[in-house]
Design a protein around this motif. Sequence first.
Motif, PDB file in Angstrom:
ATOM      1  N   ARG A 532       8.265  -0.036  14.037  1.00 52.00           N
ATOM      2  CA  ARG A 532       7.261  -0.388  15.155  1.00 52.00           C
ATOM      3  C   ARG A 532       6.130   0.481  14.952  1.00 52.00           C
ATOM      4  N   ARG A 533       4.860  -0.614  16.160  1.00 48.78           N
ATOM      5  CA  ARG A 533       3.612  -0.187  16.184  1.00 48.78           C
ATOM      6  C   ARG A 533       3.331  -0.183  17.808  1.00 48.78           C
ATOM      7  N   TYR A 534       3.184   1.321  18.027  1.00 41.28           N
ATOM      8  CA  TYR A 534       2.794   1.579  19.075  1.00 41.28           C
ATOM      9  C   TYR A 534       2.330   2.594  19.156  1.00 41.28           C
ATOM     10  N   ARG A 535       0.990   3.027  20.461  1.00 41.47           N
ATOM     11  CA  ARG A 535      -0.072   4.185  20.304  1.00 41.47           C
ATOM     12  C   ARG A 535       1.060   5.532  21.407  1.00 41.47           C
ATOM     13  N   GLY A 536       2.345   5.514  21.458  1.00 44.65           N
ATOM     14  CA  GLY A 536       2.792   6.139  22.370  1.00 44.65           C
ATOM     15  C   GLY A 536       1.646   5.718  24.135  1.00 44.65           C
ATOM     16  N   GLU A 539       3.034   1.599  26.524  1.00 51.28           N
ATOM     17  CA  GLU A 539       3.548   1.493  25.234  1.00 51.28           C
ATOM     18  C   GLU A 539       5.132   1.905  24.950  1.00 51.28           C
ATOM     19  N   ALA A 540       5.118   3.351  24.915  1.00 48.36           N
ATOM     20  CA  ALA A 540       5.846   3.493  24.050  1.00 48.36           C
ATOM     21  C   ALA A 540       7.221   3.478  25.109  1.00 48.36           C
TER      22      ALA A 540
END
Length: 571
Positions: A532-536, A539-540
């Motif tokens: 999973r590519r998310y920044r927190g 989006e998290a």
Amino acid sequence: MTKKLRSQAWFGGQDKDGFIHRSWMKNGGLPDDAFDGRPIIGICNTFSEFTPCNAHFRELITHIKAGVLEAGGVPLEFPVFSCGESNLRPTAMLFRNLASMDVEESIRANPMDGVVLMMGCDKTTPSLVMGAATCDLPTIGVSGGPMLNGRYRGKAIGSGTDVWKFSEAVRAGEMTMAEFSAAEGSMSRSPGHCMTMGTASTMASMVEALGITLPGNAAWPAVDARRARLARMSGRRIVEMVLEDLILSKLLTKEAFENAIRTLGAIGGSTNAVVHLLAIAGRIGVDLTLDDIDRAGRNVPTIVDLMPSGQYLMEELAYAGGIPAVMKRIAHLLHLEALTATGTTLGDRLTDVEILDDAVIRPLDNPLVQDGGMTVLRGNLAPDGAIIKPSAATPALMQHRGRAVVFNDIDDYKARIDSADLDIDASSILVLRNCGPRGYPGMAEVGNMALPRKLLAQGVRDMVRISDARMSGTAFGTVVLHAAPEAAVGGPLALVQSGDEITLDVASHRLELHVSEADLAARRASWVPEERRYRGGYEALYVTTVQQANLGADLDFLVGKRGAAVPRESH
Ligand code: FES
């Protein structure tokens, strides 16, 4: 005014709290009698200069406020997250639910008795209706209206729809960059949202068909004086709705949703309406499923001849009578007893409606597509469903068996689609995965992936495409969307390999991957989820709680109606 209003819990007290609530409001010039029990109307404004489709809302709101004042209410504007389609990255859909939270909490926390929702660009409509539905106060929608027709070299051109065509023409070597640039300046000629039957026009039509706006809401151009008049009349009407206690749940019934789904088929509307209607229903507490959408959409002819399915644009639909005229033509398919924001039934609303142009709103015996309702597909490739819009598809491809050419994600697609050695021909089926709610994240509008340059050069203009993504409402083609469960959560789309055979059979609602159960089980055993590519941050929250497309892609903890009561004071 005799009715005890919600706002009086703030403004009606003769104590410290009442002093605080009133005194600070008076710094804007409100007189004492603004707090004497007259309806306080919150106007939910999605104005933003980053949302060009809603950038005229500062002017539009003056008409709503005038109407509220004329009816004896007090209009108070509040801004919410503006979900603009053309600029937001990675996709506006990622933020629809965030905006809906903003709307919900703003309504509940503030002293308002009724709400006007100012909607325009695609996601601004569902996000506002979702948030308002959760609170369930008297609510009316006012859409910002479409732009005037685009015009390039003497021809009407439509938002989005012609962008895809021009872009393909450039890729095929049929249009120069100078022409492309000239077209860019000719498409968006006035304030307003996309003037094709894209998602914005579709959702404006949906809220009108649901009965939560005044008639005529969807089609009048943003710059037409009738748009301003509709805004003014909506301002008047919301004050009456408060006094009548005409809350949203009295309008948003199962019957109203079925009316909207049938109207969706008649207008050849955007596939995005499916996820939005499911999400709105989830908030208000109406049991609406993908199967309901399939069932209600059956045998509905597409009679509105608008791009992307047809040739005209929203301006022509307005002159032809707009959504009231469309609903009049399919009245035999509608629940005419459904109550609307005018306080009357849909049947009453349609009594005097005339259909003014049979070329734009075609007769039932000469539809654009005979069975134009959104079709739900099922099979081992999408056990929880996928959808296709028949009116935008190529009839010859609606029953098709072909060899899959698989792209693992949007980056893989972009890297390889124009490669000279890509093993593909016109009968192949393009498969794109990891573009669903969790995979992208946000379920981007990339499902109508552009065709390989080498096939375009051969004159190919449509192929079967399958993904867990969405597509722009302005797009067209034989495009299967919203496959659920999505690949990122281990849906069967994750298991397809290039060279596998797939059958699309729209007439029998089938989408089948011709791989044996044993082989699929073996592939599943060795499947490794994408990292999973998310920044927190938000989006998290989104990625960890978003539901699948067949449930409306809402965040799981936002589903349901929580009402507007807040018994505890702030001081
Ligand atoms: Fe806003 Fe199309 S980009 S409606």
